[in-house]
Design an enzyme around this catalytic site. Structure first.
Site, PDB file in Angstrom:
ATOM      1  N   LYS A  63       0.759  -0.992   0.198  1.00  0.00           N
ATOM      2  CA  LYS A  63      -0.027  -0.059  -0.049  1.00  0.00           C
ATOM      3  C   LYS A  63       0.952   1.464  -0.067  1.00  0.00           C
ATOM      4  O   LYS A  63       0.535   2.247  -0.555  1.00  0.00           O
ATOM      5  CB  LYS A  63      -0.901  -0.007   1.150  1.00  0.00           C
ATOM      6  CG  LYS A  63      -2.177  -1.038   0.875  1.00  0.00           C
ATOM      7  CD  LYS A  63      -2.839  -1.256   2.000  1.00  0.00           C
ATOM      8  CE  LYS A  63      -4.004  -2.202   2.019  1.00  0.00           C
ATOM      9  NZ  LYS A  63      -4.887  -2.704   3.147  1.00  0.00           N
ATOM     10  N   ASP A 100      -9.845   2.175   2.590  1.00  0.00           N
ATOM     11  CA  ASP A 100      -9.934   1.277   3.761  1.00  0.00           C
ATOM     12  C   ASP A 100     -10.562   1.890   4.859  1.00  0.00           C
ATOM     13  O   ASP A 100     -11.495   1.343   5.569  1.00  0.00           O
ATOM     14  CB  ASP A 100      -8.518   0.964   4.079  1.00  0.00           C
ATOM     15  CG  ASP A 100      -7.655  -0.281   3.190  1.00  0.00           C
ATOM     16  OD1 ASP A 100      -8.493  -0.901   2.759  1.00  0.00           O
ATOM     17  OD2 ASP A 100      -6.531  -0.209   3.268  1.00  0.00           O
TER      18      ASP A 100
END
Ligand code: ATR
Length: 278
Positions: A63, A100
């Site tokens: 990420k 997220d």
């Protein structure tokens, strides 16, 4: 012709994302295919460029690599997180976003009916997963955020990036027993994916506490079992967050927000869905 999408990460074999996006595509009538592609720090960029995808999800441990790859072409929430879990082809570049945090907050507030406001919150870990959820938790009105990480420089960097010195605090693992009780405890480390549980103190938990593991299935068991043994009344694994962040990525790519309830129900009822984290 259907467009191509994928999730990149490692390990990726048991990822539920292809199943989730296939269900969303069927539900909305959108033609697409979505596969899981194993990639690591050294070959992620080459594999993404070679894959022919127009959009992708990025999972651990990539990420922060994805954030760097987007080179400033990122949404405000991804910028604040310093981590990207969703990319979209933008000419010769990639545009990055992070769904997220919204996914976690939506799962906790809408699916589990939790009011996050005023909660004294402990965040274990300061990697890509932790960075993704921290801004959204602050925006959802938690009282304060204590970030604990083995590598203290990463915890300091996360806290600095939040830009709210009065509400966010970096602390070392060995200070945990003295930190008092938390209303919300979130495990964002990857420790339990290797079967490990970082050392924790029972004194962190009160009966009102809610414990959340961002992993799901077997990977979520050690932390959530510890939390129940410590007296925590409510525990939540990361399956709902996974479905919610996927829905938000789907919205970014296709302009349609799918209904998540049926997909969550299907996944949570499947024994083989409970194998690993995404
Ligand atoms: P992710 O995208 O899942 O966050 P990551 O960026 O590799 O993946 O971060 C993994 C996180 O789990 C980090 O916070 C890491 O701590 P360090 O930064 O100190 O490495 C944490 N972690 C991994 N294994 C751990 C363990 N055994 N005990 C405690 N923390 C651990």
């Amino acid at each position: 012709m259907s467009k191509h999408y994928a999730v990149f990460g490692s390990p990726i074999t048991h990822s539920q994302s292809p199943r989730i996006h296939a269900a969303f595509a069927k539900q909305t009538g959108i033609g697409m295919d979505y596969v899981a592609i194993a990639a690591n720090h050294d070959d992620f960029r080459a594999k993404l460029d070679a894959s022919g995808v127009v959009g992708a999800n990025i999972t651990l441990p990539l990420k922060e690599d994805a954030f760097a790859l987007c080179a400033g072409n990122v949404s405000a929430r991804a910028l604040r997180a310093g981590a990207v879990n969703t990319v979209l082809r933008d000419g010769a570049q990639w545009r990055g976003d992070n769904t997220d945090g919204l996914g976690l907050v939506r799962d906790l507030t809408e699916r589990h009916g939790l009011d996050l406001r005023g909660r004294r919150t402990l965040l274990l870990g300061a990697g890509g997963a932790a960075r993704g959820v921290a801004p959204a938790l602050l925006d959802a009105g938690i009282h304060s955020l204590y970030v604990i990480n083995r590598n203290s420089a990463r915890a300091d960097a996360l806290v600095d990036a939040m830009g709210e010195p009065g509400r966010t605090h970096a602390r070392a693992w060995d200070t945990l027993p003295a930190l008092g009780e938390f209303d919300l405890l979130i495990n964002a480390t990857s420790a339990s994916r290797g079967g490990q549980l970082p050392s924790l103190a029972m004194a962190l938990v009160a009966p009102r506490s809610v414990a959340v593991d961002l992993s799901y299935g077997e990977a979520a068991v050690p932390f959530l079992a510890w939390a129940r043994a410590a007296g925590c009344a409510q525990t939540v694994d990361g399956l709902g967050m996974l479905v919610e962040q996927a829905a938000e990525s789907f919205l970014l790519w296709h302009g349609v927000r799918p209904d998540t309830a049926a997909v969550f129900a299907e996944l949570s009822g499947r024994a083989d869905a409970l194998l690993t984290a995404d």
